[in-house]
Design a protein around this motif. Structure first.
Motif, PDB file in Angstrom:
ATOM      1  N   MET A 137       3.356  -8.114   6.015  1.00  0.00           N
ATOM      2  CA  MET A 137       4.551  -7.441   6.539  1.00  0.00           C
ATOM      3  C   MET A 137       4.240  -6.065   7.139  1.00  0.00           C
ATOM      4  O   MET A 137       5.156  -5.361   7.547  1.00  0.00           O
ATOM      5  N   ARG A 138       2.982  -5.701   7.181  1.00  0.00           N
ATOM      6  CA  ARG A 138       2.626  -4.376   7.690  1.00  0.00           C
ATOM      7  C   ARG A 138       2.892  -4.276   9.187  1.00  0.00           C
ATOM      8  O   ARG A 138       2.854  -5.255   9.907  1.00  0.00           O
ATOM      9  N   ARG A 139       3.179  -3.058   9.625  1.00  0.00           N
ATOM     10  CA  ARG A 139       3.446  -2.725  11.030  1.00  0.00           C
ATOM     11  C   ARG A 139       4.732  -3.385  11.533  1.00  0.00           C
ATOM     12  O   ARG A 139       4.862  -3.700  12.706  1.00  0.00           O
ATOM     13  N   GLN A 140       5.670  -3.585  10.593  1.00  0.00           N
ATOM     14  CA  GLN A 140       6.969  -4.160  10.946  1.00  0.00           C
ATOM     15  C   GLN A 140       8.120  -3.256  10.515  1.00  0.00           C
ATOM     16  O   GLN A 140       9.268  -3.683  10.494  1.00  0.00           O
ATOM     17  N   GLY A 141       7.831  -2.024  10.117  1.00  0.00           N
ATOM     18  CA  GLY A 141       8.873  -1.080   9.763  1.00  0.00           C
ATOM     19  C   GLY A 141       9.204  -0.983   8.288  1.00  0.00           C
ATOM     20  O   GLY A 141      10.083  -0.211   7.898  1.00  0.00           O
ATOM     21  N   VAL A 142       8.507  -1.733   7.439  1.00  0.00           N
ATOM     22  CA  VAL A 142       8.797  -1.701   6.004  1.00  0.00           C
ATOM     23  C   VAL A 142       8.458  -0.327   5.420  1.00  0.00           C
ATOM     24  O   VAL A 142       9.278   0.299   4.740  1.00  0.00           O
ATOM     25  N   GLY A 143       7.264   0.153   5.686  1.00  0.00           N
ATOM     26  CA  GLY A 143       6.856   1.462   5.178  1.00  0.00           C
ATOM     27  C   GLY A 143       7.761   2.569   5.693  1.00  0.00           C
ATOM     28  O   GLY A 143       8.155   3.467   4.937  1.00  0.00           O
ATOM     29  N   SER A 144       8.107   2.513   6.956  1.00  0.00           N
ATOM     30  CA  SER A 144       9.003   3.523   7.535  1.00  0.00           C
ATOM     31  C   SER A 144      10.362   3.515   6.856  1.00  0.00           C
ATOM     32  O   SER A 144      10.936   4.570   6.570  1.00  0.00           O
ATOM     33  N   ALA A 145      10.896   2.328   6.582  1.00  0.00           N
ATOM     34  CA  ALA A 145      12.189   2.228   5.911  1.00  0.00           C
ATOM     35  C   ALA A 145      12.115   2.789   4.488  1.00  0.00           C
ATOM     36  O   ALA A 145      13.033   3.481   4.033  1.00  0.00           O
ATOM     37  N   LEU A 146      11.028   2.518   3.805  1.00  0.00           N
ATOM     38  CA  LEU A 146      10.857   3.050   2.453  1.00  0.00           C
ATOM     39  C   LEU A 146      10.765   4.572   2.478  1.00  0.00           C
ATOM     40  O   LEU A 146      11.399   5.260   1.668  1.00  0.00           O
ATOM     41  N   LEU A 147       9.979   5.113   3.399  1.00  0.00           N
ATOM     42  CA  LEU A 147       9.834   6.568   3.466  1.00  0.00           C
ATOM     43  C   LEU A 147      11.135   7.244   3.893  1.00  0.00           C
ATOM     44  O   LEU A 147      11.471   8.321   3.392  1.00  0.00           O
ATOM     45  N   GLU A 148      11.871   6.628   4.790  1.00  0.00           N
ATOM     46  CA  GLU A 148      13.161   7.190   5.185  1.00  0.00           C
ATOM     47  C   GLU A 148      14.094   7.273   3.975  1.00  0.00           C
ATOM     48  O   GLU A 148      14.777   8.284   3.764  1.00  0.00           O
ATOM     49  N   THR A 149      14.112   6.232   3.167  1.00  0.00           N
ATOM     50  CA  THR A 149      14.934   6.226   1.960  1.00  0.00           C
ATOM     51  C   THR A 149      14.469   7.305   0.988  1.00  0.00           C
ATOM     52  O   THR A 149      15.281   8.045   0.417  1.00  0.00           O
ATOM     53  N   ALA A 150      13.163   7.407   0.775  1.00  0.00           N
ATOM     54  CA  ALA A 150      12.605   8.406  -0.141  1.00  0.00           C
ATOM     55  C   ALA A 150      12.920   9.819   0.340  1.00  0.00           C
ATOM     56  O   ALA A 150      13.336  10.682  -0.452  1.00  0.00           O
TER      57      ALA A 150
END
Length: 140
Positions: free
Chosen positions: A81-94
């Protein structure tokens, strides 16, 4: 971006988190056990942020605050699932959590040998501080 559900952890997530970190995170930690994760969730479940897609855990981040400083740990995304916005969504929430708590800066713990993690944090706008090295000591 893919369809994600972002939520806080519950006590029912402990085993799944440990399994996920074993497969998706760069390395495990001294505190990666059921007792440690259970204590964290009991103390501050909102600190453990989980991304799910179709009911399956695909990412995590721990967004902890001591009331003064804000710390990020265990940013992990399923390799498929990398490079699909998952990490960005998690960091935005954090980061939103930190702002709500009055935080002014987030810091991330990234292993020096974790080149993939360093690239991800850099892409998210984080940078190593040149005059600081984190010193740690296991307490158990």
């Amino acid at each position: 971006m893919i369809d994600l559900t972002i939520r806080s952890a519950t006590s029912d997530d402990v085993s799944a988190l440990l399994d996920f970190w074993e497969s998706a995170a760069e390395e495990t930690s001294i505190s990666d056990d059921e007792a440690g994760v259970s204590r964290l969730i009991a103390r501050d479940a909102e600190a453990v942020v989980i991304a799910e897609r179709a009911g399956r855990m695909v990412g995590t981040v721990i967004a902890g605050s001591d009331g003064w400083r804000c710390h990020l740990y265990r940013l992990a995304v399923d390799p498929s699932m990398r490079r699909q916005g998952v990490g960005s969504a998690l960091l935005e929430t954090a980061e939103h959590r930190f702002i709500t708590l009055g935080g002014r800066r987030g810091d991330a713990m990234v292993l020096e040998r974790n080149e993939l993690g360093q690239r991800a944090w850099h892409a998210a706008g984080y940078a190593p501080e040149p005059h600081w090295r984190r010193w740690t000591k296991p307490l158990v």
